[in-house]
Write a protein that holds these residues in place. Structure first.
Motif, PDB file in Angstrom:
ATOM      1  N   GLN A   1       0.829  -1.208   0.000  1.00 38.75           N
ATOM      2  CA  GLN A   1       0.000   0.000   0.000  1.00 38.75           C
ATOM      3  C   GLN A   1       0.855   1.246   0.000  1.00 38.75           C
ATOM      4  O   GLN A   1       0.617   2.187  -0.747  1.00 38.75           O
TER       5      GLN A   1
ATOM      6  N   GLU B   1     -13.266  -4.464  12.937  1.00 46.38           N
ATOM      7  CA  GLU B   1     -13.328  -5.859  13.348  1.00 46.38           C
ATOM      8  C   GLU B   1     -11.965  -6.520  13.425  1.00 46.38           C
ATOM      9  O   GLU B   1     -11.778  -7.459  14.181  1.00 46.38           O
ATOM     10  N   PHE B   2     -10.993  -6.022  12.659  1.00 47.72           N
ATOM     11  CA  PHE B   2      -9.702  -6.710  12.758  1.00 47.72           C
ATOM     12  C   PHE B   2      -9.037  -6.440  14.097  1.00 47.72           C
ATOM     13  O   PHE B   2      -8.293  -7.282  14.601  1.00 47.72           O
TER      14      PHE B   2
ATOM     15  N   LYS C   1     -20.244 -10.953  21.310  1.00 45.92           N
ATOM     16  CA  LYS C   1     -19.012 -10.336  21.815  1.00 45.92           C
ATOM     17  C   LYS C   1     -18.881 -10.548  23.317  1.00 45.92           C
ATOM     18  O   LYS C   1     -17.763 -10.680  23.832  1.00 45.92           O
TER      19      LYS C   1
ATOM     20  N   GLN D   1     -13.605 -18.749  18.934  1.00 47.33           N
ATOM     21  CA  GLN D   1     -13.169 -17.717  18.008  1.00 47.33           C
ATOM     22  C   GLN D   1     -14.378 -17.089  17.344  1.00 47.33           C
ATOM     23  O   GLN D   1     -15.508 -17.547  17.510  1.00 47.33           O
ATOM     24  N   MET D   2     -14.107 -16.021  16.591  1.00 47.75           N
ATOM     25  CA  MET D   2     -15.220 -15.283  16.004  1.00 47.75           C
ATOM     26  C   MET D   2     -14.939 -15.027  14.534  1.00 47.75           C
ATOM     27  O   MET D   2     -13.793 -14.781  14.133  1.00 47.75           O
TER      28      MET D   2
ATOM     29  N   PHE E   1     -16.310 -12.378  11.611  1.00 49.00           N
ATOM     30  CA  PHE E   1     -17.078 -11.144  11.637  1.00 49.00           C
ATOM     31  C   PHE E   1     -17.882 -10.941  10.370  1.00 49.00           C
ATOM     32  O   PHE E   1     -17.708 -11.621   9.365  1.00 49.00           O
ATOM     33  N   GLN E   2     -18.739  -9.918  10.448  1.00 41.73           N
ATOM     34  CA  GLN E   2     -19.686  -9.661   9.368  1.00 41.73           C
ATOM     35  C   GLN E   2     -19.016  -9.122   8.112  1.00 41.73           C
ATOM     36  O   GLN E   2     -19.229  -9.612   7.026  1.00 41.73           O
ATOM     37  N   ASP E   3     -18.193  -8.080   8.302  1.00 46.81           N
ATOM     38  CA  ASP E   3     -17.709  -7.348   7.139  1.00 46.81           C
ATOM     39  C   ASP E   3     -16.299  -7.821   6.785  1.00 46.81           C
ATOM     40  O   ASP E   3     -15.350  -7.480   7.466  1.00 46.81           O
TER      41      ASP E   3
ATOM     42  N   ALA F   1     -13.632  -5.062   6.712  1.00 44.09           N
ATOM     43  CA  ALA F   1     -13.137  -4.406   7.918  1.00 44.09           C
ATOM     44  C   ALA F   1     -12.448  -5.385   8.853  1.00 44.09           C
ATOM     45  O   ALA F   1     -11.794  -4.971   9.795  1.00 44.09           O
ATOM     46  N   SER F   2     -12.591  -6.673   8.600  1.00 54.34           N
ATOM     47  CA  SER F   2     -12.089  -7.610   9.605  1.00 54.34           C
ATOM     48  C   SER F   2     -10.662  -8.067   9.328  1.00 54.34           C
ATOM     49  O   SER F   2     -10.103  -8.821  10.096  1.00 54.34           O
ATOM     50  N   LEU F   3     -10.080  -7.635   8.210  1.00 54.35           N
ATOM     51  CA  LEU F   3      -8.689  -7.987   7.939  1.00 54.35           C
ATOM     52  C   LEU F   3      -7.878  -6.699   7.878  1.00 54.35           C
ATOM     53  O   LEU F   3      -8.246  -5.772   7.160  1.00 54.35           O
ATOM     54  N   ASN F   4      -6.779  -6.661   8.607  1.00 53.93           N
ATOM     55  CA  ASN F   4      -5.929  -5.478   8.612  1.00 53.93           C
ATOM     56  C   ASN F   4      -5.284  -5.307   7.238  1.00 53.93           C
ATOM     57  O   ASN F   4      -4.546  -6.173   6.793  1.00 53.93           O
ATOM     58  N   PRO F   5      -5.577  -4.185   6.558  1.00 51.06           N
ATOM     59  CA  PRO F   5      -5.061  -4.041   5.196  1.00 51.06           C
ATOM     60  C   PRO F   5      -3.548  -3.955   5.117  1.00 51.06           C
ATOM     61  O   PRO F   5      -2.976  -4.106   4.043  1.00 51.06           O
TER      62      PRO F   5
ATOM     63  N   ILE G   1      -1.694 -12.291   9.043  1.00 52.25           N
ATOM     64  CA  ILE G   1      -3.030 -12.237   9.644  1.00 52.25           C
ATOM     65  C   ILE G   1      -3.363 -13.579  10.282  1.00 52.25           C
ATOM     66  O   ILE G   1      -3.820 -13.654  11.424  1.00 52.25           O
TER      67      ILE G   1
ATOM     68  N   HIS H   1      -6.280  -6.670   0.100  1.00 52.18           N
ATOM     69  CA  HIS H   1      -6.982  -5.941  -0.956  1.00 52.18           C
ATOM     70  C   HIS H   1      -6.958  -6.664  -2.295  1.00 52.18           C
ATOM     71  O   HIS H   1      -7.681  -6.307  -3.209  1.00 52.18           O
TER      72      HIS H   1
ATOM     73  N   ARG I   1      -8.278 -17.687   9.750  1.00 52.79           N
ATOM     74  CA  ARG I   1      -7.665 -17.071  10.927  1.00 52.79           C
ATOM     75  C   ARG I   1      -8.275 -17.639  12.201  1.00 52.79           C
ATOM     76  O   ARG I   1      -7.565 -17.928  13.166  1.00 52.79           O
ATOM     77  N   ALA I   2      -9.619 -17.814  12.197  1.00 55.88           N
ATOM     78  CA  ALA I   2     -10.262 -18.367  13.386  1.00 55.88           C
ATOM     79  C   ALA I   2      -9.854 -19.826  13.583  1.00 55.88           C
ATOM     80  O   ALA I   2      -9.587 -20.253  14.697  1.00 55.88           O
TER      81      ALA I   2
END
Lengths: 475, 687
Positions: free
Chosen positions: A33, A361-362, B421, B457-458, B460-462, B465-469, B476, B519, B533-534
């Motif tokens: 990035q 979420e991350f 949560k 473990q969890m 997530f929905q999105d 947003a749930s993976l650090n770019p 990860i 990405h 990951r979970a």
């Protein structure tokens, strides 16, 4: 250049920043990035033109950041080397003629005679002494012309012409080199690669870099050709060459701009991220701290701190071996004080961004793995606010350079012996009231500072466009 | 009837011929809509159906000439009420927007200006009226959009309105110019099912009342079945099938449409692998030369690769763009498609015996949640004193055995995500207990909790947003292994690398993905990474928080299949948090329905979905639009919206919206009534 190497504190910091910038460059080349964002900066034409100008300033500043004390001729009978009290830099050594050829007082740019009339005694042919009131001949400015002062225009013209021809030839050689290199690395024909450079179809904005370099050559070549025998920008009140002063001011401006951010960044990042991440009482405390700091008038705080610093330095002369060291400590103190008062803005922005990121979420996924908080901050939050830090860093630079000029003008800036844009302006402000006006000091300081700040601002714009995800997405 | 109108040669309200729209990027233009043809008569509802990124929203924006700056209309013809829209000057076009055609958008929260009152915003669409008259008209419009007490609402700001109410205001503003055509871009996607049902009813009523044409853009087959008279299916910028509603649902002809139907989870496909469409929608920059669906189509043959199919008429008003339908007897019958779409019977663990035997009630459940409560204090004043509490979760009890799936169903804001949560201790519960294998988690110190973290473990929905770019896929997935000290037999770097590769294979990704960044992946692939990951820490229980709600139907099917396969292979237990009943029917063994922080009904899937007893469950099920013609639910509409959990109604929380409520319901919260060993309901009317 025999002498004893001297590492001033500000030198150490400047080189540290230079190395850090290199490391940052290497790290971001590995991060896709960041690398993509920097490539976007590389494509931006105004950004790269600004970067080229800034690079020229940085080269001057770095050359002025290698200090030494020259070796004196050993006294008779002693074999131990003796070093001068005066601390010189690499730039001083290169610009030795500029530094040492001091006139008595003001002289206009390219002048051969001083700016003010003086009474001198002239012995006539008959041997009688006569008092003459005239503009005295300068000791160094145009001295090579001898009595033939009318030849000045022709001499200047010839030098400018020759230097321009030389400079442009060098520039053309560079152009050919870049074209050939591009043709080789992209496997193109030479004609195609030169067309791409001309039309701006290259991945890196070569055309703007080359054009800016051409412009720099056009300005710098005549300056260098003339500065050896003339005072191109004139001399100041004590007869020092203004061109030399301008070159010396560059380092001061860079130190103020860069070292201050070095003080600002750790404070802003640490407080901003912890306030946003932990919230609760930590957040309250940090917010209270920066709100309070923000409501104290900045100039007042700086003035008080600088005066305290001044008293401390004056009462402990034994701490400093040379005057340069003393001025250097005062410069660093100014940077530190400026940094202490200017971290709040970035801190506030980072806190807000962290508040947003910590809900993503991350971050929660990391929390559900039981990853330690500080590790989450360092690994998940910090890299995601880095673009804001980069933008703030570049944008703050120009405002800090301007702040130095203002503070020195008010008299609470750098040490009066240290040359900076602010002291140059301060020293000549009274001369603006005299007739005819002594304009060259001010004009030179203004032009160079303007070029520096404009380049920094343009680069900041390009960096912001490239790093701000929203803007990057829309274009 | 509509088709007849076409046949009789009446001029359609809107006619689009060969519309091409693209986006300029640098020196190239990417075509987003490649030749769209459609006709819409007055009073007709045409549904444009497609997955995300197929160009349906761009097509709608092109109709109004409201494309973003980079957008260009490259060609084609747009005729609206006899006028050529592409030749109109912008001034006339502006007059046409609102009067001739109006648009409502997906997100009601962002389409209203937060600093203007509702009245001002509607009056903006009525420039020719004086202030007083405009207010009167605005109140009329609000009433027409089904808002009670419109005069009071005129003075309110958007933040004072709920999501459904905002969408009604948007509809009222769109109606202000008395448009002949309403373009509705996913008008109910952001809303809950009960509210969605209200809005769809409203749109249908307005359409009938005013003879307005509606161009409905949606990805939801259920909404199509409920609303549309004709349907057009878009894929990768092209319309691939167009049919009247009845033909569309009984005999879809294009392989893509058939696959869309086959990918829908429902009761009949329970315990089977859902059909999926391999691959992804091709990117705009690399469109296949022939049929755009050919690379993903199992019936593709040589001709599909190089020749783009033309329209073929296959029935009255039913046409399709597919070489299979070109009259050489190779037309694909719908039944054959269903059979060939790979419904191989793979039994879920439920169909075999659960790992711990059928006497699971005797064994300790893996997860036992008792009277869990999460209250968020509301702080006010200078000293930030707590003046009340949002009772997000207010006494929830659940139990889940190994290898089973418990679905927690409810509308948004009912507290289901908070339950998830709080079970993971990401939010500290206010009260109650969470026992994992008999060990109490609530109140445990962070250090003591760490070894237990690997067991829950969890997901997530999105997935965006749930993976650090900024981290690579390997980093990860490796993070949890590192933090919890789970490494493949302690071999250090090499072992961990091999373990990550094996995990990626397990979730159906190429192990070479380790060094790539999030990405570079699509939504479905990202969700697979999140699942990997979970799985990396070998958990026994995974809390899945709406893992498929951000995904398209065909991708959702892939993820559901993956989850089912993993459950069978590893004996995982899932707590599946969702609002989607089709997914529940497909995957879950047990269901708990939540309303306003409490569970109102729980039991096995057959009990709760087959014979719901709580009025709320009944209403929820009735509100779900079914993607079938025959099964239109009995209209049972819930009035109003979910109250705020800060001020829940007295007694039964549901009584203000309940058709059966009486005085006794207002008095006290009803106790749970056991209808069978597994089925419990909290309702006075059920005992």
């Amino acid at each position: 250049m025999n002498g004893q190497f001297v590492l001033l504190w500000s030198d150490a910091l400047i080189w540290l920043i230079a190395i850090a910038a290199l490391v940052l460059g290497l790290v971001s080349a590995r991060q896709p990035q960041l690398a993509a964002a920097w490539r976007r900066v590389g494509r931006s034409r105004p950004g790269m033109a600004a970067a080229t100008v800034l690079l020229a300033f940085v080269v001057v500043g770095l050359a002025d950041s290698l200090h030494y004390r020259p070796l004196l001729a050993p006294a008779a009978g002693s074999s131990a080397p003796v070093y001068a009290v005066e601390t010189l830099s690499l730039l001083d050594a290169i610009a030795e003629p500029l530094r040492s050829r001091n006139e008595k007082t003001y002289s206009a740019p390219l002048a051969t005679r001083a700016f003010a009339k003086e009474t001198s005694e002239v012995r006539d042919a008959d041997g009688s002494l006569r008092q003459v009131r005239d503009f005295p001949r300068l000791r160094f400015g145009g001295a090579h012309l001898g009595a033939d002062e009318d030849a000045r225009e022709a001499d200047v013209g010839a030098r400018v012409g020759k230097s321009l021809a030389l400079g442009l030839a060098g520039w053309a050689a560079l152009l050919v080199l870049v074209t050939l290199w591009l043709a080789r690395s992209e496997a193109l024909t030479v004609a195609e690669s030169s067309r791409r450079i001309r039309c701006g179809e290259t991945f890196f904005a070569w055309n703007s870099v080359l054009a800016t370099l051409g412009l720099i050559v056009l300005v710098a070549a005549p300056l260098f050709a003339l500065c050896g025998d003339y005072h191109v920008f004139g001399t100041d009140k004590v007869g020092q060459d203004v061109f030399y002063q301008v070159l010396k001011s560059v380092r001061t401006a860079l130190v103020i701009g860069l070292v201050t951010t070095l003080t600002t960044l750790p404070l802003a990042i640490f407080f901003g991220l912890t306030a946003g991440y932990f919230r609760g009482w930590v957040d309250d405390l940090i917010q209270y701290l920066y709100t309070t700091l923000n409501s104290i008038p900045g100039v007042l705080l700086i003035a008080a701190a600088v005066l305290m610093m001044q008293v401390l330095i004056d009462t402990h002369p034994e701490w400093f071996a040379t005057a340069a060291e003393r001025a250097d400590i005062r410069l660093l103190a100014l940077c530190f004080i400026l940094g202490m008062t200017s971290w709040t803005g970035l801190c506030r922005v980072l806190r807000g961004e962290t508040l947003k990121l910590r809900e993503l979420e991350f971050v929660q996924a990391a929390q559900s793995f039981g990853v330690a908080d500080l590790r989450i901050i360092a690994r998940h939050i910090l890299p995601n606010v880095m673009h804001i830090v980069v933008i703030a860093l570049v944008m703050d630079f120009s405002s800090l350079v301007l702040a130095e000029a203002v503070l020195s003008y008010v008299g609470i800036g750098v040490d009066p012996t240290m040359i900076s844009f602010g002291t140059m302006i301060n020293n000549t402000r009274l001369e603006l009231a005299r007739e005819p006006v002594v304009w060259w000091s001010l004009a030179a300081a203004f032009t160079f500072m303007f070029a520096l700040v404009l380049a920094a601002n343009l680069l900041a714009d390009a960096v912001r466009d490239a790093f701000d995800a929203r803007l990057a997405g829309s274009s | 009837m509509i088709v007849d109108e076409h046949a009789s040669g009446r001029q359609p309200l809107l006619s689009v011929r060969g519309l091409r729209t693209g986006f300029a990027t640098g020196r190239t233009t990417l075509t987003a809509v490649a030749g769209l043809d459609l006709e819409l008569a007055a009073g007709e509802c045409f549904a444009l159906l497609g997955e995300s990124g197929c160009g349906k929203s761009v097509a709608a924006l092109s109709l109004l000439r409201l494309l973003p700056p980079a957008g260009r209309i490259l060609g084609g013809e747009l005729r609206f009420a006899g006028r050529d829209l592409l030749r109109l000057p912008e001034v006339e076009m502006r007059a046409l927007r609102g009067r001739g055609m109006a648009m409502i958008f997906q997100e009601p929260a962002t389409s209203l200006n937060p600093v203007l009152t509702v009245g001002r915003q509607i009056a903006e669409a009525l420039p020719e009226l004086a202030a007083g008259a405009a207010r009167e008209r605005a109140a009329e419009l609000l009433a027409a959009a089904g808002i009670a007490d419109p005069w009071r609402r005129l003075e309110e700001y958007p933040f004072q309105l709920s999501g459904g109410m905002k969408q009604r205001v948007m509809i009222a503003a769109a109606l202000a110019g008395d448009p002949q055509l309403l373009v509705a871009d996913e008008p109910t996607t952001a809303l809950d099912v009960t509210i969605q049902a209200q809005i769809l009813d409203l749109l249908a009523a307005l359409q009938a009342e005013r003879g307005m044409g509606i161009l409905l853009i949606t990805h939801d087959l259920g909404v199509v079945a409920r609303m549309a008279q004709r349907v057009g299916v878009m894929y990768a910028g092209e319309l691939v099938e167009e049919a009247p509603r009845a033909a569309f649902f009984t005999a879809p002809r294009h392989p893509y449409t058939q696959k869309l139907f086959a990918a829908l989870p429902d009761t009949e496909r329970r315990g089977r692998v859902l059909a999926t469409i391999p691959g992804q929608v091709p990117p705009l920059s690399a469109m296949p030369a022939g049929c755009r669906f050919a690379p993903r189509c199992e019936f593709a043959f040589a001709r599909c690769q190089d020749e783009s199919p033309q329209w073929r008429e296959v029935g009255s008003g039913h046409r399709v763009r597919c070489h299979l339908a070109d009259g050489q007897g190779r037309i694909l019958p719908a039944e054959a498609a269903a059979a060939s779409s790979g419904c191989a019977a793979v039994a879920l663990p439920a169909e075999v015996s659960p790992p711990h035997g059928t006497d699971g009630t005797a064994a300790t459940p893996l997860l036992a949640v008792g009277e869990l409560a999460v209250h968020f204090p509301i702080r006010q004043g200078f000293l930030r004193r707590a003046v009340g509490a949002v009772r997000a979760v207010d006494g929830v009890s659940l139990s889940l055995r190994r290898g089973r799936t418990l679905a927690l169903v409810g509308e948004s804001g009912c507290g289901k995500t908070t339950v998830g949560k709080a079970i993971l201790q990401l939010i500290a519960p206010t009260g109650g207990s969470v026992k994992l294998d008999g060990r109490e988690l609530v109140g445990m110190s962070r250090g003591a909790l760490r070894p237990l973290r690997r067991r829950i473990q969890m997901v997530f929905q999105d997935p965006f947003a749930s993976l650090n770019p900024r981290l690579s896929v390997g980093e990860i997935i490796g993070e949890g292994m590192q933090a919890l000290g789970v490494s493949a037999d302690g071999q250090g770097g090499e072992g961990a690398r091999a373990a990550i590769g094996a995990l990626l294979r397990q979730v159906g990704l190429d192990p070479a993905a380790v060094s790539r960044y999030p990405h570079e992946f699509s939504g479905g692939q990202r969700q697979r990474i999140a699942i990997a990951r979970a799985l990396a820490v070998q958990p026994e229980l995974i809390v899945c928080d709406e893992p498929t709600s951000a995904l398209d139907v065909s991708v959702q099917a892939q993820i559901l299949n993956l989850l089912a396969a993993l459950q069978e292979e590893l004996g995982l237990a899932y707590l599946f948090i969702t609002h989607n009943f089709a997914v529940v029917e497909h995957l879950a063994h047990e269901v708990a329905v939540m309303y306003l922080g409490r569970i109102v009904e729980r039991g096995t899937v057959e009990e709760v979905l087959g014979a719901p007893r709580h009025p709320y469950t009944q209403a929820l099920l009735a509100a779900v639009p079914s993607p079938r013609l025959d099964a239109q639910p009995v209209p049972m509409r819930l009035p109003g919206e979910t109250p705020s959990p800060a001020r829940p109604p007295s007694g039964c929380h549901f009584h203000p919206r309940c058709p059966l409520a009486g005085d006794d319901c207002r008095a006290a919260y009803p106790a749970a009534v056991a209808l069978s060993a597994t089925h419990q309901v909290c309702c006075l009317r059920c005992s």
